[in-house]
Motif scaffolding. Sequence first.
Motif, mmCIF file in Angstrom:
data_model
loop_
_atom_site.group_PDB
_atom_site.id
_atom_site.type_symbol
_atom_site.label_atom_id
_atom_site.label_comp_id
_atom_site.label_asym_id
_atom_site.label_seq_id
_atom_site.Cartn_x
_atom_site.Cartn_y
_atom_site.Cartn_z
ATOM 1 N N GLU A 198 -7.857 4.703 0.177
ATOM 2 C CA GLU A 198 -7.800 4.055 -1.013
ATOM 3 C C GLU A 198 -6.561 3.296 -1.376
ATOM 4 O O GLU A 198 -6.700 2.314 -1.840
ATOM 5 C CB GLU A 198 -7.807 5.303 -1.842
ATOM 6 C CG GLU A 198 -7.853 4.932 -3.415
ATOM 7 C CD GLU A 198 -8.085 6.204 -4.295
ATOM 8 O OE1 GLU A 198 -8.600 5.992 -5.284
ATOM 9 O OE2 GLU A 198 -7.607 7.275 -3.952
ATOM 10 N N LYS A 199 -5.593 3.552 -0.979
ATOM 11 C CA LYS A 199 -4.143 2.774 -0.849
ATOM 12 C C LYS A 199 -4.375 1.397 -0.395
ATOM 13 O O LYS A 199 -3.964 0.412 -0.699
ATOM 14 C CB LYS A 199 -2.983 3.535 -0.408
ATOM 15 C CG LYS A 199 -2.535 4.673 -1.097
ATOM 16 C CD LYS A 199 -1.414 5.352 -0.257
ATOM 17 C CE LYS A 199 -0.842 6.577 -1.077
ATOM 18 N NZ LYS A 199 0.368 7.170 -0.395
ATOM 19 N N GLU A 238 -12.681 -3.127 -3.466
ATOM 20 C CA GLU A 238 -13.355 -1.727 -3.759
ATOM 21 C C GLU A 238 -13.355 -0.837 -2.980
ATOM 22 O O GLU A 238 -13.655 -1.218 -1.454
ATOM 23 C CB GLU A 238 -14.688 -1.846 -4.600
ATOM 24 C CG GLU A 238 -14.769 -2.713 -5.677
ATOM 25 C CD GLU A 238 -16.141 -2.713 -6.209
ATOM 26 O OE1 GLU A 238 -16.634 -1.769 -6.289
ATOM 27 O OE2 GLU A 238 -16.378 -3.695 -7.059
ATOM 28 N N PHE A 239 -12.932 0.461 -3.151
ATOM 29 C CA PHE A 239 -12.868 1.462 -2.072
ATOM 30 C C PHE A 239 -14.041 1.656 -1.334
ATOM 31 O O PHE A 239 -14.108 1.657 0.024
ATOM 32 C CB PHE A 239 -12.333 2.772 -2.764
ATOM 33 C CG PHE A 239 -12.405 3.954 -1.769
ATOM 34 C CD1 PHE A 239 -11.509 3.915 -0.876
ATOM 35 C CD2 PHE A 239 -13.654 4.677 -1.728
ATOM 36 C CE1 PHE A 239 -11.220 5.241 0.124
ATOM 37 C CE2 PHE A 239 -13.584 6.093 -0.950
ATOM 38 C CZ PHE A 239 -12.347 6.144 -0.013
ATOM 39 N N SER A 269 0.838 -1.420 -0.111
ATOM 40 C CA SER A 269 -0.001 0.198 0.029
ATOM 41 C C SER A 269 0.903 1.354 -0.057
ATOM 42 O O SER A 269 0.346 2.499 -0.487
ATOM 43 C CB SER A 269 -0.893 0.119 1.293
ATOM 44 O OG SER A 269 -0.167 0.084 2.234
ATOM 45 N N SER A 329 -7.462 0.014 0.361
ATOM 46 C CA SER A 329 -8.351 -0.748 -0.341
ATOM 47 C C SER A 329 -7.711 -1.439 -1.677
ATOM 48 O O SER A 329 -7.763 -2.568 -2.078
ATOM 49 C CB SER A 329 -9.553 -0.147 -0.894
ATOM 50 O OG SER A 329 -9.165 0.949 -1.848
ATOM 51 N N ILE A 330 -6.874 -0.742 -2.402
ATOM 52 C CA ILE A 330 -6.101 -1.358 -3.540
ATOM 53 C C ILE A 330 -5.291 -2.529 -3.201
ATOM 54 O O ILE A 330 -5.127 -3.606 -3.928
ATOM 55 C CB ILE A 330 -5.221 -0.250 -4.364
ATOM 56 C CG1 ILE A 330 -6.261 0.627 -5.027
ATOM 57 C CG2 ILE A 330 -4.606 -0.917 -5.333
ATOM 58 C CD1 ILE A 330 -5.488 1.935 -5.500
ATOM 59 N N ILE A 369 -8.848 9.724 3.246
ATOM 60 C CA ILE A 369 -9.423 9.042 1.962
ATOM 61 C C ILE A 369 -8.011 8.527 1.220
ATOM 62 O O ILE A 369 -8.448 7.239 0.814
ATOM 63 C CB ILE A 369 -10.204 9.916 1.178
ATOM 64 C CG1 ILE A 369 -11.662 10.253 1.896
ATOM 65 C CG2 ILE A 369 -10.387 9.312 -0.431
ATOM 66 C CD1 ILE A 369 -12.514 11.317 0.994
#
Length: 71
Positions: free
Chosen positions: A48-49, A57-58, A24, A51-52, A44
Motif C-alpha cells: 500500500e505504501k 491504485e492499490f 514510501s 502504491s501511494i 499489504i
Amino acid sequence: MNGRNIRVLREERGMTLNQLATLSGVSKSYISYIERGMQKNPSIAVLEKLSIALGIEFMKLIESVNEVSKK
C-alpha cells in the motif's frame, strides 16, 4: 508475487530506489529485495505504501504484479 512490475512502474516514473524509499517510507534495501524477487511476499501495508508513492491504485498494483507473475 513478482516484483519486476514494481521496478517497471518505478522506472516509468523516473524514480530511483532512493526516491521511492523516501516517498514510501519503505527501506531501499527492502524495495530492492522485492524488485529482485528475493522478498516474495511483502505485507499489504508495504504494498500500500509503494502504491501511494508510485501514484497507482492499490488494487491496480496488485493486479499488475499478479499479471507479471503468471507469465
